[in-house]
Scaffold this motif. Sequence first.
Motif, PDB file in Angstrom:
ATOM      1  N   TYR A  73       0.832  -1.211   0.000  1.00  0.00           N
ATOM      2  CA  TYR A  73       0.000   0.000   0.000  1.00  0.00           C
ATOM      3  C   TYR A  73       0.871   1.268   0.000  1.00  0.00           C
ATOM      4  CZ  TYR A  73       1.072  -0.571   4.981  1.00  0.00           C
ATOM      5  OH  TYR A  73       1.719  -0.751   6.187  1.00  0.00           O
ATOM      6  N   ASP A  74       2.025   1.181  -0.650  1.00  0.00           N
ATOM      7  CA  ASP A  74       2.965   2.300  -0.604  1.00  0.00           C
ATOM      8  C   ASP A  74       2.991   3.134  -1.885  1.00  0.00           C
ATOM      9  OD1 ASP A  74       4.004   0.116  -1.969  1.00  0.00           O
ATOM     10  OD2 ASP A  74       6.079   0.697  -1.592  1.00  0.00           O
ATOM     11  N   LYS A  75       2.199   2.777  -2.912  1.00  0.00           N
ATOM     12  CA  LYS A  75       2.252   3.525  -4.169  1.00  0.00           C
ATOM     13  C   LYS A  75       0.856   3.882  -4.682  1.00  0.00           C
ATOM     14  CE  LYS A  75       6.674   1.600  -5.681  1.00  0.00           C
ATOM     15  NZ  LYS A  75       7.399   0.847  -6.740  1.00  0.00           N
ATOM     16  N   PRO A  76       0.108   4.668  -3.925  1.00  0.00           N
ATOM     17  CA  PRO A  76      -1.227   5.071  -4.394  1.00  0.00           C
ATOM     18  C   PRO A  76      -1.127   6.115  -5.510  1.00  0.00           C
ATOM     19  CG  PRO A  76      -0.717   6.199  -2.362  1.00  0.00           C
ATOM     20  CD  PRO A  76       0.413   5.234  -2.593  1.00  0.00           C
ATOM     21  N   ASN A  77      -2.160   6.194  -6.347  1.00  0.00           N
ATOM     22  CA  ASN A  77      -2.197   7.220  -7.395  1.00  0.00           C
ATOM     23  C   ASN A  77      -3.621   7.705  -7.602  1.00  0.00           C
ATOM     24  OD1 ASN A  77      -3.550   5.824  -9.814  1.00  0.00           O
ATOM     25  ND2 ASN A  77      -1.910   4.360  -9.314  1.00  0.00           N
ATOM     26  N   ILE A  78      -3.738   8.881  -8.187  1.00  0.00           N
ATOM     27  CA  ILE A  78      -5.032   9.476  -8.539  1.00  0.00           C
ATOM     28  C   ILE A  78      -5.027   9.743 -10.039  1.00  0.00           C
ATOM     29  CG2 ILE A  78      -6.526  11.495  -8.301  1.00  0.00           C
ATOM     30  CD1 ILE A  78      -5.534  11.800  -5.455  1.00  0.00           C
ATOM     31  N   VAL A  79      -6.116   9.451 -10.710  1.00  0.00           N
ATOM     32  CA  VAL A  79      -6.266   9.764 -12.127  1.00  0.00           C
ATOM     33  C   VAL A  79      -7.128  11.014 -12.247  1.00  0.00           C
ATOM     34  CG1 VAL A  79      -7.174   9.005 -14.354  1.00  0.00           C
ATOM     35  CG2 VAL A  79      -6.036   7.358 -12.845  1.00  0.00           C
ATOM     36  N   THR A  80      -6.608  12.035 -12.921  1.00  0.00           N
ATOM     37  CA  THR A  80      -7.362  13.268 -13.107  1.00  0.00           C
ATOM     38  C   THR A  80      -6.910  13.934 -14.395  1.00  0.00           C
ATOM     39  OG1 THR A  80      -8.059  15.340 -12.065  1.00  0.00           O
ATOM     40  CG2 THR A  80      -5.742  14.732 -11.836  1.00  0.00           C
ATOM     41  N   GLY A  81      -7.593  14.975 -14.793  1.00  0.00           N
ATOM     42  CA  GLY A  81      -7.218  15.675 -16.009  1.00  0.00           C
ATOM     43  C   GLY A  81      -6.046  16.592 -15.775  1.00  0.00           C
ATOM     44  N   ALA A  82      -5.173  16.659 -16.809  1.00  0.00           N
ATOM     45  CA  ALA A  82      -4.072  17.619 -16.741  1.00  0.00           C
ATOM     46  C   ALA A  82      -4.162  18.660 -17.861  1.00  0.00           C
ATOM     47  CB  ALA A  82      -2.723  16.902 -16.835  1.00  0.00           C
ATOM     48  N   ASN A  83      -5.140  18.620 -18.731  1.00  0.00           N
ATOM     49  CA  ASN A  83      -6.172  17.559 -18.741  1.00  0.00           C
ATOM     50  C   ASN A  83      -5.717  16.352 -19.557  1.00  0.00           C
ATOM     51  OD1 ASN A  83      -8.451  18.082 -17.176  1.00  0.00           O
ATOM     52  ND2 ASN A  83      -9.081  19.714 -18.533  1.00  0.00           N
ATOM     53  N   VAL A  84      -6.254  15.129 -19.247  1.00  0.00           N
ATOM     54  CA  VAL A  84      -5.784  13.916 -19.866  1.00  0.00           C
ATOM     55  C   VAL A  84      -6.072  13.930 -21.369  1.00  0.00           C
ATOM     56  CG1 VAL A  84      -6.002  11.412 -19.904  1.00  0.00           C
ATOM     57  CG2 VAL A  84      -6.151  12.644 -17.738  1.00  0.00           C
ATOM     58  N   GLN A  85      -5.037  13.770 -22.178  1.00  0.00           N
ATOM     59  CA  GLN A  85      -5.176  13.644 -23.625  1.00  0.00           C
ATOM     60  C   GLN A  85      -5.983  14.800 -24.224  1.00  0.00           C
ATOM     61  OE1 GLN A  85      -3.557  11.349 -25.384  1.00  0.00           O
ATOM     62  NE2 GLN A  85      -2.667  10.576 -23.495  1.00  0.00           N
ATOM     63  N   LEU A  86      -5.578  16.044 -23.903  1.00  0.00           N
ATOM     64  CA  LEU A  86      -6.230  17.179 -24.540  1.00  0.00           C
ATOM     65  C   LEU A  86      -5.942  17.175 -26.030  1.00  0.00           C
ATOM     66  CD1 LEU A  86      -5.623  20.247 -22.206  1.00  0.00           C
ATOM     67  CD2 LEU A  86      -7.772  19.173 -22.764  1.00  0.00           C
ATOM     68  N   SER A  87      -6.866  17.693 -26.808  1.00  0.00           N
ATOM     69  CA  SER A  87      -6.645  17.874 -28.232  1.00  0.00           C
ATOM     70  C   SER A  87      -7.426  19.100 -28.666  1.00  0.00           C
ATOM     71  CB  SER A  87      -7.113  16.641 -29.021  1.00  0.00           C
ATOM     72  OG  SER A  87      -8.492  16.408 -28.812  1.00  0.00           O
ATOM     73  N   GLU A  88      -7.080  19.634 -29.827  1.00  0.00           N
ATOM     74  CA  GLU A  88      -7.749  20.839 -30.302  1.00  0.00           C
ATOM     75  C   GLU A  88      -9.244  20.592 -30.463  1.00  0.00           C
ATOM     76  OE1 GLU A  88      -7.376  24.100 -33.932  1.00  0.00           O
ATOM     77  OE2 GLU A  88      -5.753  22.688 -33.512  1.00  0.00           O
ATOM     78  N   GLY A  89     -10.046  21.441 -29.850  1.00  0.00           N
ATOM     79  CA  GLY A  89     -11.492  21.297 -29.891  1.00  0.00           C
ATOM     80  C   GLY A  89     -12.063  20.452 -28.773  1.00  0.00           C
ATOM     81  N   TYR A  90     -11.190  19.797 -27.983  1.00  0.00           N
ATOM     82  CA  TYR A  90     -11.660  18.964 -26.867  1.00  0.00           C
ATOM     83  C   TYR A  90     -10.745  19.223 -25.684  1.00  0.00           C
ATOM     84  CZ  TYR A  90     -13.669  14.916 -24.470  1.00  0.00           C
ATOM     85  OH  TYR A  90     -14.324  14.111 -23.575  1.00  0.00           O
ATOM     86  N   TYR A  91     -11.252  20.018 -24.728  1.00  0.00           N
ATOM     87  CA  TYR A  91     -10.387  20.559 -23.683  1.00  0.00           C
ATOM     88  C   TYR A  91     -10.718  20.054 -22.287  1.00  0.00           C
ATOM     89  CZ  TYR A  91      -9.501  23.688 -27.591  1.00  0.00           C
ATOM     90  OH  TYR A  91      -9.199  24.183 -28.829  1.00  0.00           O
ATOM     91  N   VAL A  92     -11.354  18.875 -22.200  1.00  0.00           N
ATOM     92  CA  VAL A  92     -11.644  18.274 -20.901  1.00  0.00           C
ATOM     93  C   VAL A  92     -11.153  16.826 -20.893  1.00  0.00           C
ATOM     94  CG1 VAL A  92     -13.632  19.734 -20.366  1.00  0.00           C
ATOM     95  CG2 VAL A  92     -13.960  17.639 -21.682  1.00  0.00           C
ATOM     96  N   MET A  93     -11.175  16.221 -19.714  1.00  0.00           N
ATOM     97  CA  MET A  93     -10.701  14.856 -19.587  1.00  0.00           C
ATOM     98  C   MET A  93     -11.547  13.887 -20.405  1.00  0.00           C
ATOM     99  SD  MET A  93     -10.086  12.688 -16.073  1.00  0.00           S
ATOM    100  CE  MET A  93     -11.808  12.692 -15.564  1.00  0.00           C
ATOM    101  N   ASP A  94     -10.891  12.995 -21.129  1.00  0.00           N
ATOM    102  CA  ASP A  94     -11.560  11.960 -21.898  1.00  0.00           C
ATOM    103  C   ASP A  94     -11.847  10.782 -20.963  1.00  0.00           C
ATOM    104  OD1 ASP A  94     -12.159   9.712 -23.475  1.00  0.00           O
ATOM    105  OD2 ASP A  94     -11.061  10.528 -25.176  1.00  0.00           O
ATOM    106  N   PRO A  95     -13.131  10.467 -20.663  1.00  0.00           N
ATOM    107  CA  PRO A  95     -13.443   9.383 -19.726  1.00  0.00           C
ATOM    108  C   PRO A  95     -12.846   8.040 -20.129  1.00  0.00           C
ATOM    109  CG  PRO A  95     -15.397  10.695 -20.177  1.00  0.00           C
ATOM    110  CD  PRO A  95     -14.350  11.141 -21.149  1.00  0.00           C
ATOM    111  N   ASP A  96     -12.864   7.732 -21.421  1.00  0.00           N
ATOM    112  CA  ASP A  96     -12.328   6.448 -21.885  1.00  0.00           C
ATOM    113  C   ASP A  96     -10.838   6.331 -21.575  1.00  0.00           C
ATOM    114  OD1 ASP A  96     -14.538   5.105 -23.920  1.00  0.00           O
ATOM    115  OD2 ASP A  96     -14.687   7.281 -23.825  1.00  0.00           O
ATOM    116  N   LYS A  97     -10.088   7.377 -21.894  1.00  0.00           N
ATOM    117  CA  LYS A  97      -8.643   7.341 -21.657  1.00  0.00           C
ATOM    118  C   LYS A  97      -8.322   7.392 -20.167  1.00  0.00           C
ATOM    119  CE  LYS A  97      -7.083   9.211 -26.077  1.00  0.00           C
ATOM    120  NZ  LYS A  97      -8.361   9.191 -26.780  1.00  0.00           N
ATOM    121  N   ALA A  98      -9.157   8.101 -19.402  1.00  0.00           N
ATOM    122  CA  ALA A  98      -8.928   8.182 -17.962  1.00  0.00           C
ATOM    123  C   ALA A  98      -9.104   6.809 -17.310  1.00  0.00           C
ATOM    124  CB  ALA A  98      -9.880   9.192 -17.326  1.00  0.00           C
ATOM    125  N   VAL A  99     -10.175   6.108 -17.673  1.00  0.00           N
ATOM    126  CA  VAL A  99     -10.441   4.801 -17.075  1.00  0.00           C
ATOM    127  C   VAL A  99      -9.375   3.783 -17.478  1.00  0.00           C
ATOM    128  CG1 VAL A  99     -12.077   2.867 -17.004  1.00  0.00           C
ATOM    129  CG2 VAL A  99     -12.906   5.220 -16.832  1.00  0.00           C
TER     130      VAL A  99
END
Length: 335
Positions: A50-76
């Motif tokens: 239990y020494d390596k926990p992580n959180i998945v969040t947007g940085a945003n995850v896989q930003l691209s032109e025209g899409y500026y929020v976290m992609d649920p598919d890529k996040a999961v």
Amino acid sequence: MIARLFNAPLGDTETAMGVGTVGSSEAIMVAGLAFKRNWQNKRKAEGKTYDKPNIVTGANVQLSEGYYVMDPDKAVEMVDENTICVAAILGSTLTGEFEDVKRLNDLLVKKNDATGWNTPIHVDAASGGFIAPFIYPELEWDFRLPLVKSIDPTFTLNFSKGSSQIIAQYYQLIRLGFEGYTNVMENCRENLLVLKEGIEKTERFNIVSKDVGVPLVAFSLKGQSFHSEFEISEMLRRFGWIVPAYTMPADAQHITVLRVVIREDFSRTLAERLVADILKVLHELDTLPSKISRKMGAEDFGNVKGKKVKREKLMEVIVGWRKFVKDRKKMNGVC
């Protein structure tokens, strides 16, 4: 009141508990700490590391032109057995867009079922938590979704540094009620549309923000231009406006936007005045002799908005333009 506003699954005799924090950053940290402790306790009980926990969040995850929020598919896809939670944002900083918490929840339910994990969702609703319930009540982002276990709302721009802020907010909830807050948010949305339509009519900008989200308008210059959003932002200050310009995060950093947040005191009259002042700035920029553009050539200058332009050339343009504007200001009022 807040728990029921966010559709917490409370029985008739049950009450909710919350914690006051100094701003949304501390709220996220407190939620993250709770998720971490729950995950660690579960891993200990199972005899696992239990020494390596992580959180998945947007940085945003896989930003691209025209899409500026976290992609649920890529996040999961990034969720693993060490993920303590997935953090979604209800109202991105730059465009105000809501992340698709419903789809994130549905995808994560499937992954949890397949793996035997129990990864929850935290919603950072500091921007949208007091907007969505009133003007988008059908939007499922809150405790109606089974994996949403904590929500981080902010009610005021002053945050909550003591009990006085909580008492003041309680008074506002009693005084305005659901109907009152709905009227406030609907008025903000109407003024947003006035501003958006005015900016579109100039035919000089692309609207980057979405209609559904935090009431703000984010917009960028169309195509190649001998001017930049930063110049427009600077020149609007002469008319009393502070309209910040931003470059988008990684993977979309070649996009620059101007952003106007529609607050309760931003009226229709102010929206129309801002559009008029933007037109004045554009007209002045268009009539200024472009010494820099002649020096560099139209093709090179237009590439300032492209991905492949070197940082050195961009800085040369900015520094040169600022010097030109500064020298011109010195001549104002001089015969």
